[in-house]
Design an enzyme around this catalytic site. Sequence first.
Site, mmCIF file in Angstrom:
data_model
loop_
_atom_site.group_PDB
_atom_site.id
_atom_site.type_symbol
_atom_site.label_atom_id
_atom_site.label_comp_id
_atom_site.label_asym_id
_atom_site.label_seq_id
_atom_site.Cartn_x
_atom_site.Cartn_y
_atom_site.Cartn_z
ATOM 1 N N GLU A 17 14.212 27.788 12.559
ATOM 2 C CA GLU A 17 15.414 28.546 11.415
ATOM 3 C C GLU A 17 16.162 28.569 12.063
ATOM 4 O O GLU A 17 17.562 28.793 12.290
ATOM 5 C CB GLU A 17 15.021 30.387 12.318
ATOM 6 C CG GLU A 17 13.345 30.805 11.832
ATOM 7 C CD GLU A 17 12.961 32.132 12.215
ATOM 8 O OE1 GLU A 17 13.678 32.996 12.770
ATOM 9 O OE2 GLU A 17 11.512 32.570 11.708
ATOM 10 N N GLU A 56 4.580 29.833 11.875
ATOM 11 C CA GLU A 56 4.996 31.735 12.305
ATOM 12 C C GLU A 56 4.063 32.446 10.589
ATOM 13 O O GLU A 56 5.114 31.828 9.723
ATOM 14 C CB GLU A 56 6.318 31.869 12.636
ATOM 15 C CG GLU A 56 6.421 31.176 14.014
ATOM 16 C CD GLU A 56 8.303 31.097 14.420
ATOM 17 O OE1 GLU A 56 8.088 33.137 13.349
ATOM 18 O OE2 GLU A 56 8.668 31.282 15.585
#
Length: 360
Positions: free
Chosen positions: A182, A303
């Site tokens: 991220e 995820e």
Amino acid sequence: MKTIVALLTAAVCFGTCCIGNIFEPLLFPKAPQTESVEFAEKIGNGWNLGNTLEACEKGSEEKMGTESETYWGNPYTSKELIEAVRAAGYSSVRIPVTWAQHLDESYRIDRTWLRRVKEVVDLVLDSGMYAIINVQHDDAFWLVTDKEHEAKATEILSEIWSQVGAYFKDYDERLIFETMNEPRVTGVETEWIGTPEHYEVVNNLNAAALDAIRKSGGNNENRFVMITTYAARHEKEPVNALNLPEDGRVLVSVHFYYGTAHNSEFYDCESRLRLSDKFTIYRYFRSFYKAFIKKGYGVVLGEYGWTDRTSLDNLREKTEYFVSTGNKFGIPCLVWDNGSHFRLFDRSTNELEFPQGSIA
């Protein structure tokens, strides 16, 4: 007429009757059988060892030792836990790692920390599963994806992957490196969607990390490496902005939370999946196919997950639909488990506490 056609299409897309099998090749087109696409399918569905090796003290410059593994409320990772994950049917474990507070002033990684990362990697590999290690919460320290910070971020990221690559250079392909988790600019209005400048910097950082890995010796010349979109986002803009290198052993990593606190415009599990929800999930997975898989790059959904631990039937329904849809595109899905509100396993007993959210 358009409404009728749309309803019929939706029924075919998401129905379970035999007519769905007729249209399935159109809904889930066959992927080109490249090394990358085939390897992504081999990784299989997996589990995240969340809030563990990536635990840190954000905003602090204090160096940390291996005790940091327990800072966010989880015990030291045990063989029994990893064996329980394997017994639940998973074939891969993603091991988030934060490096910032284990670096010296020259960006050298503490060897004790490297050894601990190795111990956890070995537990996963010895169990017969694939292992993924990355650079996780360094965005709270030095990994800032704008032009102002790009030079420093490039230097540190390259140093980390040069060292990690050299340390694990003799490991086989079951160990996968993920360049960043991220990557983004935190604390700004565009933090979770980014700007063209942020996309460019993430592309440059992915390239620098891949170059450092490839040059780090041993099996790393051919190791599978996961690169990621800005903030690992799944929306059209960051997905289309990702540069795909001319490297046949590169995978793309994206995250996709649907209906959790990470995505406040959607509900969690207090109600069942609507047809519109199913279509939205399908549409995003299809976009990954068009942007990456169709071009020969395997995709790993690094995820996903839901926080609700009361509406368990709905949790099971959502998880089953989500994972099966991804898998039909050849995308392995790795569920997020942080040991608390996303937990699946009770880490004090190593038992699978919420099988409803655990679809391996």
